[in-house]
Scaffold this motif. Structure first.
Motif, PDB file in Angstrom:
ATOM      1  N   MET A   1       0.838  -1.176   0.000  1.00 11.74           N
ATOM      2  CA  MET A   1       0.000   0.000   0.000  1.00 11.74           C
ATOM      3  C   MET A   1       0.887   1.244   0.000  1.00 11.74           C
ATOM      4  O   MET A   1       1.886   1.310   0.683  1.00 11.74           O
ATOM      5  N   ALA A   2       0.508   2.250  -0.794  1.00 12.34           N
ATOM      6  CA  ALA A   2       1.291   3.484  -0.902  1.00 12.34           C
ATOM      7  C   ALA A   2       1.170   4.308   0.375  1.00 12.34           C
ATOM      8  O   ALA A   2       0.134   4.296   1.046  1.00 12.34           O
ATOM      9  N   GLU A   3       2.247   4.996   0.677  1.00 11.12           N
ATOM     10  CA  GLU A   3       2.249   5.860   1.859  1.00 11.12           C
ATOM     11  C   GLU A   3       1.322   7.052   1.632  1.00 11.12           C
ATOM     12  O   GLU A   3       1.323   7.661   0.564  1.00 11.12           O
ATOM     13  N   VAL A   4       0.523   7.380   2.626  1.00 13.94           N
ATOM     14  CA  VAL A   4      -0.400   8.512   2.540  1.00 13.94           C
ATOM     15  C   VAL A   4       0.334   9.760   3.013  1.00 13.94           C
ATOM     16  O   VAL A   4       0.897   9.787   4.107  1.00 13.94           O
ATOM     17  N   LYS A   5       0.339  10.795   2.159  1.00  7.45           N
ATOM     18  CA  LYS A   5       1.019  12.046   2.513  1.00  7.45           C
ATOM     19  C   LYS A   5       0.155  12.855   3.472  1.00  7.45           C
ATOM     20  O   LYS A   5      -1.070  12.818   3.406  1.00  7.45           O
ATOM     21  N   SER A   6       0.820  13.613   4.327  1.00 12.37           N
ATOM     22  CA  SER A   6       0.108  14.494   5.248  1.00 12.37           C
ATOM     23  C   SER A   6      -0.363  15.735   4.494  1.00 12.37           C
ATOM     24  O   SER A   6       0.102  16.024   3.385  1.00 12.37           O
ATOM     25  N   GLU A   9       2.504  18.035   3.630  1.00 11.38           N
ATOM     26  CA  GLU A   9       3.343  17.533   2.537  1.00 11.38           C
ATOM     27  C   GLU A   9       2.676  17.800   1.183  1.00 11.38           C
ATOM     28  O   GLU A   9       3.343  18.201   0.226  1.00 11.38           O
TER      29      GLU A   9
END
Length: 83
Positions: A1-6, A9
Motif C-alpha cells: 500500500m502506498a504511503e499517505v502524505k500528510s 506535505e
C-alpha cells in the motif's frame, strides 16, 4: 500500500500559478481581477454582471482558511453557504 502524505506535505508539493494566468484560462481579463498577492483575487462586480445572462457554469469553492477563535472554519463556512 502506498504511503499517505500528510496535508502539509501535499500543500508544500503544490505548484501554484499566478492568478492572472488562472483568470485568463477561464476568460476573466486582468482588468477585472483585483489581486490579493500572487495567487488570489476578487473578481469585479462589473465582470460578474457582464456574464449574468450566460448559461450556468460550475461552482467551484476553494477553501483554505484558518478557523476563527470561535472554532468556525471550512466546514462552518461551507454549511453556511449551502444554507
Amino acid at each position: 500500500m502506498a504511503e499517505v502524505k500528510s496535508d502539509i506535505e501535499i500543500a508544500r508539493a503544490a505548484k501554484k500559478k499566478p492568478i492572472q494566468e488562472i483568470g485568463a484560462k477561464i476568460g476573466i481579463p486582468n482588468e477585472h481581477l483585483l489581486p490579493y498577492g500572487h495567487d488570489k483575487a476578487k473578481v469585479s462586480a462589473e465582470f460578474i454582471k457582464s456574464v449574468k445572462g450566460n448559461k450556468d457554469g460550475k461552482l467551484i469553492l476553494v477553501t483554505a482558511i484558518n478557523p476563527t477563535p470561535a472554532g468556525e472554519g471550512k466546514t462552518t463556512t461551507t454549511v453556511g453557504l449551502g444554507d
